[in-house]
Write a protein that holds these residues in place. Sequence first.
Motif, PDB file in Angstrom:
ATOM      1  N   SER A 142       0.795  -0.982   0.391  1.00  0.00           N
ATOM      2  CA  SER A 142      -0.001  -0.028   0.311  1.00  0.00           C
ATOM      3  C   SER A 142       0.738   1.205   0.034  1.00  0.00           C
ATOM      4  CB  SER A 142      -1.140  -0.025   1.443  1.00  0.00           C
ATOM      5  OG  SER A 142      -0.354   0.765   1.933  1.00  0.00           O
ATOM      6  N   GLY A 143       0.362   2.577  -0.144  1.00  0.00           N
ATOM      7  CA  GLY A 143       1.354   3.458   0.308  1.00  0.00           C
ATOM      8  C   GLY A 143       2.037   4.032   1.819  1.00  0.00           C
ATOM      9  N   GLU A 170       4.174   3.944  -1.970  1.00  0.00           N
ATOM     10  CA  GLU A 170       5.660   5.897  -1.420  1.00  0.00           C
ATOM     11  C   GLU A 170       6.056   5.312  -2.057  1.00  0.00           C
ATOM     12  OE1 GLU A 170       6.490   5.444   2.907  1.00  0.00           O
ATOM     13  OE2 GLU A 170       7.821   7.658   2.523  1.00  0.00           O
ATOM     14  N   PHE A 172       5.865   4.670  -5.768  1.00  0.00           N
ATOM     15  CA  PHE A 172       5.116   4.815  -6.503  1.00  0.00           C
ATOM     16  C   PHE A 172       4.599   6.387  -6.590  1.00  0.00           C
ATOM     17  CE2 PHE A 172       4.285   0.848  -8.426  1.00  0.00           C
ATOM     18  CZ  PHE A 172       5.025   0.279  -9.569  1.00  0.00           C
ATOM     19  N   ALA A 185       0.715   8.817  -7.748  1.00  0.00           N
ATOM     20  CA  ALA A 185       0.766   8.368  -9.510  1.00  0.00           C
ATOM     21  C   ALA A 185       0.659   7.422  -9.403  1.00  0.00           C
ATOM     22  CB  ALA A 185       2.395   9.476  -8.365  1.00  0.00           C
ATOM     23  N   GLU A 190       1.449   3.008 -13.081  1.00  0.00           N
ATOM     24  CA  GLU A 190       1.331   1.722 -14.667  1.00  0.00           C
ATOM     25  C   GLU A 190       0.716   2.208 -15.855  1.00  0.00           C
ATOM     26  OE1 GLU A 190      -2.024   0.008 -13.098  1.00  0.00           O
ATOM     27  OE2 GLU A 190      -1.223  -1.969 -14.544  1.00  0.00           O
ATOM     28  N   GLY A 272      -3.881  -4.541  -0.831  1.00  0.00           N
ATOM     29  CA  GLY A 272      -3.902  -2.599  -0.588  1.00  0.00           C
ATOM     30  C   GLY A 272      -3.601  -2.595  -1.860  1.00  0.00           C
ATOM     31  N   VAL A 274      -1.201  -0.998  -4.027  1.00  0.00           N
ATOM     32  CA  VAL A 274      -0.564  -1.891  -5.243  1.00  0.00           C
ATOM     33  C   VAL A 274      -1.579  -2.559  -5.659  1.00  0.00           C
ATOM     34  CG1 VAL A 274       2.064  -2.016  -5.855  1.00  0.00           C
ATOM     35  CG2 VAL A 274       1.641  -0.222  -3.944  1.00  0.00           C
ATOM     36  N   CYS A 276      -3.842  -3.079  -7.204  1.00  0.00           N
ATOM     37  CA  CYS A 276      -4.406  -2.711  -8.567  1.00  0.00           C
ATOM     38  C   CYS A 276      -3.509  -2.925  -9.955  1.00  0.00           C
ATOM     39  CB  CYS A 276      -4.683  -0.957  -8.050  1.00  0.00           C
ATOM     40  SG  CYS A 276      -5.495  -0.821  -7.262  1.00  0.00           S
ATOM     41  N   ASN A 277      -2.488  -2.948  -9.685  1.00  0.00           N
ATOM     42  CA  ASN A 277      -1.283  -2.843 -10.475  1.00  0.00           C
ATOM     43  C   ASN A 277      -1.608  -4.510 -11.494  1.00  0.00           C
ATOM     44  OD1 ASN A 277       1.820  -3.321 -11.955  1.00  0.00           O
ATOM     45  ND2 ASN A 277       1.145  -1.148 -11.863  1.00  0.00           N
ATOM     46  N   ASN A 302      -9.029  -3.108  -3.571  1.00  0.00           N
ATOM     47  CA  ASN A 302      -7.865  -3.142  -3.071  1.00  0.00           C
ATOM     48  C   ASN A 302      -7.847  -1.565  -1.964  1.00  0.00           C
ATOM     49  OD1 ASN A 302      -6.798  -5.285  -3.161  1.00  0.00           O
ATOM     50  ND2 ASN A 302      -6.420  -4.714  -5.877  1.00  0.00           N
ATOM     51  N   THR A 303      -7.795  -0.431  -3.405  1.00  0.00           N
ATOM     52  CA  THR A 303      -7.993   1.114  -2.523  1.00  0.00           C
ATOM     53  C   THR A 303      -8.807   1.021  -1.006  1.00  0.00           C
ATOM     54  OG1 THR A 303      -9.117   1.825  -3.787  1.00  0.00           O
ATOM     55  CG2 THR A 303      -6.849   2.238  -4.792  1.00  0.00           C
TER      56      THR A 303
HETATM   57  O1  KG4 Z   1      -3.822   1.182   0.369  1.00  0.00           O
HETATM   58  P1  KG4 Z   1      -3.954   1.952  -0.424  1.00  0.00           P
HETATM   59  O2  KG4 Z   1      -5.226   2.893  -1.171  1.00  0.00           O
HETATM   60  O3  KG4 Z   1      -3.883   3.031   0.896  1.00  0.00           O
HETATM   61  C1  KG4 Z   1      -3.193   3.128   1.534  1.00  0.00           C
HETATM   62  O4  KG4 Z   1      -3.011   2.196   2.522  1.00  0.00           O
HETATM   63  O5  KG4 Z   1      -1.614   3.746   1.462  1.00  0.00           O
HETATM   64  O6  KG4 Z   1      -2.894   2.444  -1.141  1.00  0.00           O
HETATM   65  C2  KG4 Z   1      -2.430   3.608  -1.622  1.00  0.00           C
HETATM   66  C3  KG4 Z   1      -0.983   3.109  -2.774  1.00  0.00           C
HETATM   67  C4  KG4 Z   1      -1.043   5.172  -3.315  1.00  0.00           C
HETATM   68  O7  KG4 Z   1       0.444   4.883  -2.999  1.00  0.00           O
HETATM   69  C5  KG4 Z   1      -0.951   4.411  -5.038  1.00  0.00           C
HETATM   70  O8  KG4 Z   1      -0.418   5.320  -5.703  1.00  0.00           O
HETATM   71  C6  KG4 Z   1      -1.237   2.994  -4.862  1.00  0.00           C
HETATM   72  O9  KG4 Z   1      -1.442   2.477  -4.113  1.00  0.00           O
HETATM   73  N1  KG4 Z   1      -1.342   2.297  -6.124  1.00  0.00           N
HETATM   74  C7  KG4 Z   1      -1.306   1.537  -7.289  1.00  0.00           C
HETATM   75  C8  KG4 Z   1      -2.190   1.786  -8.289  1.00  0.00           C
HETATM   76  N2  KG4 Z   1      -2.914   1.679  -7.540  1.00  0.00           N
HETATM   77  C9  KG4 Z   1      -2.973   2.294  -6.812  1.00  0.00           C
HETATM   78  N3  KG4 Z   1       0.093   1.862  -7.103  1.00  0.00           N
HETATM   79  C10 KG4 Z   1       0.993   1.189  -8.274  1.00  0.00           C
HETATM   80  N4  KG4 Z   1      -0.004   0.477  -9.435  1.00  0.00           N
HETATM   81  C11 KG4 Z   1      -1.468   1.136  -9.549  1.00  0.00           C
HETATM   82  N5  KG4 Z   1      -2.167   1.004  -9.992  1.00  0.00           N
END
Ligand code: KG4
Length: 339
Positions: A142-143, A170, A172, A185, A190, A272, A274, A276-277, A302-303
């Motif tokens: 995750s972030g 983070e 990313f 970002a 991606e 988490g 990420v 989503c990638n 996932n987010t």
């Molecule tokens: O789990 P999350 O929604 O929030 C936290 O718990 O941190 O994760 C957010 C993170 C961000 O850093 C965002 O840039 C990343 O997930 N993220 C991705 C993608 N979609 C969201 N990173 C890589 N590829 C993606 N498609």
Amino acid sequence: MATSSHFLGIETSCDETSAAVLRMEGDRPRLASLVILSQDIHRVFGGVVPELASREHLRTIGPVVDQALADAGLELSQLDGIAVTAGPGLIGALLVGLMYGKGLSYALGKPFIGVHHLEGHLFAPWLEDPSLEPPFIALLVSGGHTLLLDVEAWGRYHLLGETLDDAAGEAFDKVGTLLGLPYPAGALIERLATQGRPGRFALPRPMLRDGYAFSFSGLKTAVLRAVRSGGAEEAHRADLARDFQDAVIEVLVEKTARAVSELGRETAVIGGGVACNRALADALRARLLGAARVVVASPRLNTDNAAMIAAAGGWRLARGEQSGLDLEPFDSGPLPGIS
Ligand code: KG4
Ligand code: ZN
């Protein structure tokens, strides 16, 4: 006939105000509603501003919860329990959801439980694939966190490794800033990477062969150097995004696949933001082909969202667990049941 119960989930750990109703039919989860309100205001600042996040949560938590109940066709009195993210996250932001959830719990006389945000991410794929059962390997990216777990049972986790510095998301987001992209970002990188040609920039694969720990700050510095030599220019940006993403994915996939093989697990879960990638999930699937299946939730789950909090909290509430109304939010701390 299986009895059904309804759990309200609330998530306000960062910049999403979210509420969801999870209906459990026996031990099968069914998402009755999910409302996610993303706070746009932080885009202007290139990152989440804690004080603004708290204020936005305060302004919207009531309507968001009401909407989740309305979408599920439920009255408050029909709830069987309330699950709220207690941490890790921004304390002021967490407080809003926690206070709201505690208030409901007290007023309704229904049990309340504080949920660890990462346990929520871990439960998210189960909402769409109820056949998902431990044991399995979980990569939580995750972030704020990057960790690799051996999930022996729901609620019993063995930490294999985690990041020593930046989280994958983070990285990313920071690379996004270097490439002139808005926050967050990940998804933009991606998309950009799909137009890039691989192999133009020689980027490191930090700690690739070193156990299960991760490190992404050196990779970020390598991207900074590439940017200084023109990597962020229009003609090279997509190639740099591609090489950065390939480097992150290679490390994540290598360690997850090694864990699957060393522990003899047949399933790997990615959770988490990420997760989503698509390139990450595709790479792990290709790597584990014939050895293990890969389970990933859809991007909405996932987010950050409250459905995953209702899932993890509902599971604990159904086992008779609950938190006291004196539960405090926390900004960091281990998953419950981790060793
Ligand atoms: O789990 P999350 O929604 O929030 C936290 O718990 O941190 O994760 C957010 C993170 C961000 O850093 C965002 O840039 C990343 O997930 N993220 C991705 C993608 N979609 C969201 N990173 C890589 N590829 C993606 N498609
Ligand atoms: Zn999260």
